[in-house]
Design an enzyme around this catalytic site. Structure first.
Site, PDB file in Angstrom:
ATOM      1  N   PRO A 197       0.907  -0.810   0.076  1.00 52.28           N
ATOM      2  CA  PRO A 197      -0.180  -0.170   0.019  1.00 52.28           C
ATOM      3  C   PRO A 197       1.394   1.472  -0.332  1.00 52.28           C
ATOM      4  CG  PRO A 197       0.015  -0.785   2.419  1.00 52.28           C
ATOM      5  CD  PRO A 197       0.877  -1.758   1.244  1.00 52.28           C
ATOM      6  N   GLU A 211       0.249   5.381   0.055  1.00 49.72           N
ATOM      7  CA  GLU A 211      -0.874   6.021  -0.045  1.00 49.72           C
ATOM      8  C   GLU A 211      -0.226   7.715  -1.106  1.00 49.72           C
ATOM      9  OE1 GLU A 211      -3.700   9.159   1.270  1.00 49.72           O
ATOM     10  OE2 GLU A 211      -3.756   6.860   1.663  1.00 49.72           O
ATOM     11  N   GLN A 270      -6.815  -1.866   3.056  1.00 49.21           N
ATOM     12  CA  GLN A 270      -6.458  -1.723   4.845  1.00 49.21           C
ATOM     13  C   GLN A 270      -7.111  -0.559   5.370  1.00 49.21           C
ATOM     14  OE1 GLN A 270      -2.690   0.650   4.644  1.00 49.21           O
ATOM     15  NE2 GLN A 270      -1.309  -0.715   5.377  1.00 49.21           N
ATOM     16  N   CYS A 307       2.413   3.777   8.889  1.00 49.29           N
ATOM     17  CA  CYS A 307       2.917   4.740   7.808  1.00 49.29           C
ATOM     18  C   CYS A 307       3.707   5.453   8.568  1.00 49.29           C
ATOM     19  CB  CYS A 307       1.651   5.506   7.706  1.00 49.29           C
ATOM     20  SG  CYS A 307       1.088   7.042   6.540  1.00 49.29           S
ATOM     21  N   LYS A 347       0.421  -4.990   9.315  1.00 51.02           N
ATOM     22  CA  LYS A 347       1.945  -3.805   8.800  1.00 51.02           C
ATOM     23  C   LYS A 347       2.721  -2.968   9.733  1.00 51.02           C
ATOM     24  CE  LYS A 347       4.018  -2.313   4.279  1.00 51.02           C
ATOM     25  NZ  LYS A 347       4.438  -1.243   5.004  1.00 51.02           N
ATOM     26  N   GLY A 406      11.255  -3.305   2.078  1.00 52.03           N
ATOM     27  CA  GLY A 406      12.206  -3.065   2.202  1.00 52.03           C
ATOM     28  C   GLY A 406      13.440  -2.997   1.233  1.00 52.03           C
ATOM     29  N   GLY A 419       7.020  -2.338  -2.998  1.00 52.68           N
ATOM     30  CA  GLY A 419       6.358  -0.594  -3.243  1.00 52.68           C
ATOM     31  C   GLY A 419       6.646   0.642  -4.017  1.00 52.68           C
ATOM     32  N   ARG A 420       7.782   1.047  -3.832  1.00 54.58           N
ATOM     33  CA  ARG A 420       8.597   2.068  -4.674  1.00 54.58           C
ATOM     34  C   ARG A 420       9.026   1.348  -5.714  1.00 54.58           C
ATOM     35  NH1 ARG A 420      12.390   4.944  -0.812  1.00 54.58           N
ATOM     36  NH2 ARG A 420      13.064   2.659  -0.033  1.00 54.58           N
TER      37      ARG A 420
END
EC number: 1.3.1.-
Length: 315
Positions: A7, A9, A68, A98, A139, A201, A224-225
């Site tokens: 996830p 945002e 989530q 987050c 998470k 990560g 993610g990224r």
């Protein structure tokens, strides 16, 4: 191995999930967070953040999606978790990682890492509200400003009855700084628990994924990224496939400009195309030139025309 789409945002919304799952082999997507405060949220909120609920909780290409939740009050986390699964979500996830100042200032996200009891109460309430056959995941990061509480945090999640735990291998204060990634700490948590632990990560390619799994002992990762840097990253990570060629990336961007965002004010593609290109620049030299071209454009039609005008056959 399992590969999950993280996830993010303001980044990985339903349109991006649609595009990425079409060209990948993700086992699961987690939505952007649904912010829970002190009420049972209306159905339209869940449908806005997770329109896949109207498609059996799957993207158009068939990848499962899990809603989530972000919040701190067990009662409301429970009620909204129940609503999410009633609407079709394949389980629910609790955001305890987050690092956003806005989110943390309201007592949600990584703030919960300061007090593992809050994580326990929230996850337990959600677990009790969701049918036993559906997963409840959590998470987390390694801690707020240190990893001293990482075992307390992990124990809280398991004791609450969660199905699985995703661990981002940095503290909140470490943010996303590469030099602080600690896959060994994730491995220490994995060895301690009886539930599956998913590593998150600094997974950017096949090599980093293999290194992460070797050090942590995890057989599942969340990316993610990197999923925006290399649009077919799950296939790179799972099968050691080459990264997507630039012409295919452009074709993906062109398709993106044709998708319509529900409730779009006209600025959606302006922000998102520029944002995506800024990620792509880290892997594709060609993205830098395209970014320079569109960065001065400020409306969706101009952005779309600039992207659509690229002749893929000549790339």
């Amino acid at each position: 191995m399992r590969v999950l789409l993280a996830p993010m945002e303001g980044v990985l919304d339903s349109l991006v999930r649609e595009l990425l799952t079409e060209v990948n082999d993700y086992d699961l997507c987690i939505t952007e967070f649904v912010r829970v405060v002190d009420q049972l949220l209306p159905v339209k909120v869940f449908h806005r953040i997770c329109p896949e609920l109207q498609n059996a909780s799957r993207t158009p290409s068939g990848t499962l999606v899990r809603v989530q939740l972000l919040g701190q009050f067990p009662q409301w986390l429970a009620e909204n978790a129940a609503r999410a699964v009633e609407l079709g979500s394949w389980g629910v996830d609790l955001n305890c990682g987050c690092p956003s100042k806005t989110v943390n200032g309201s007592g949600g996200g990584a703030t919960l890492l300061k007090d593992p009891e809050l994580i326990y109460q929230g996850a337990k309430a959600m677990r009790e509200a969701v049918p036993a056959h559906l997963p409840v995941s959590v998470k987390v990061r390694l801690g707020w400003d240190s990893g001293e509480k990482k075992f307390e945090i992990a124990d809280a999640v398991q004791q609450a009855g969660a199905t699985e735990l995703v661990v981002h291998g940095r503290t909140k204060e470490q943010g996303y700084r590469a030099e602080h990634i600690d896959w060994q700490a994730i491995g220490d948590i994995r060895q301690r628990l009886n539930i599956p632990v998913i590593a998150n990560g600094e997974i950017w390619d096949w090599q980093s994924a293999q290194q992460c799994m070797a050090i942590s002992g995890c057989d599942a990762v969340m990316i993610g990224r990197g999923a925006l840097n290399i649009p077919n990253l799950s296939r790179v990570v799972k099968y050691n496939e080459p990264r997507m060629p630039w012409p295919e990336v452009v074709a993906l961007l062109q398709k993106y400009t044709r998708l319509e965002k529900q409730g779009d004010t006209g600025l959606y593609h302006v922000a998102r195309i520029k944002q995506w290109l800024s990620y792509l620049r880290k892997e594709y030299d060609e993205a830098t030139e395209l970014f320079q071209h569109v960065r001065v454009l400020n409306n969706s039609p101009d952005i779309a025309r600039a992207i659509q005008a690229i002749d893929i056959e000549k790339l």
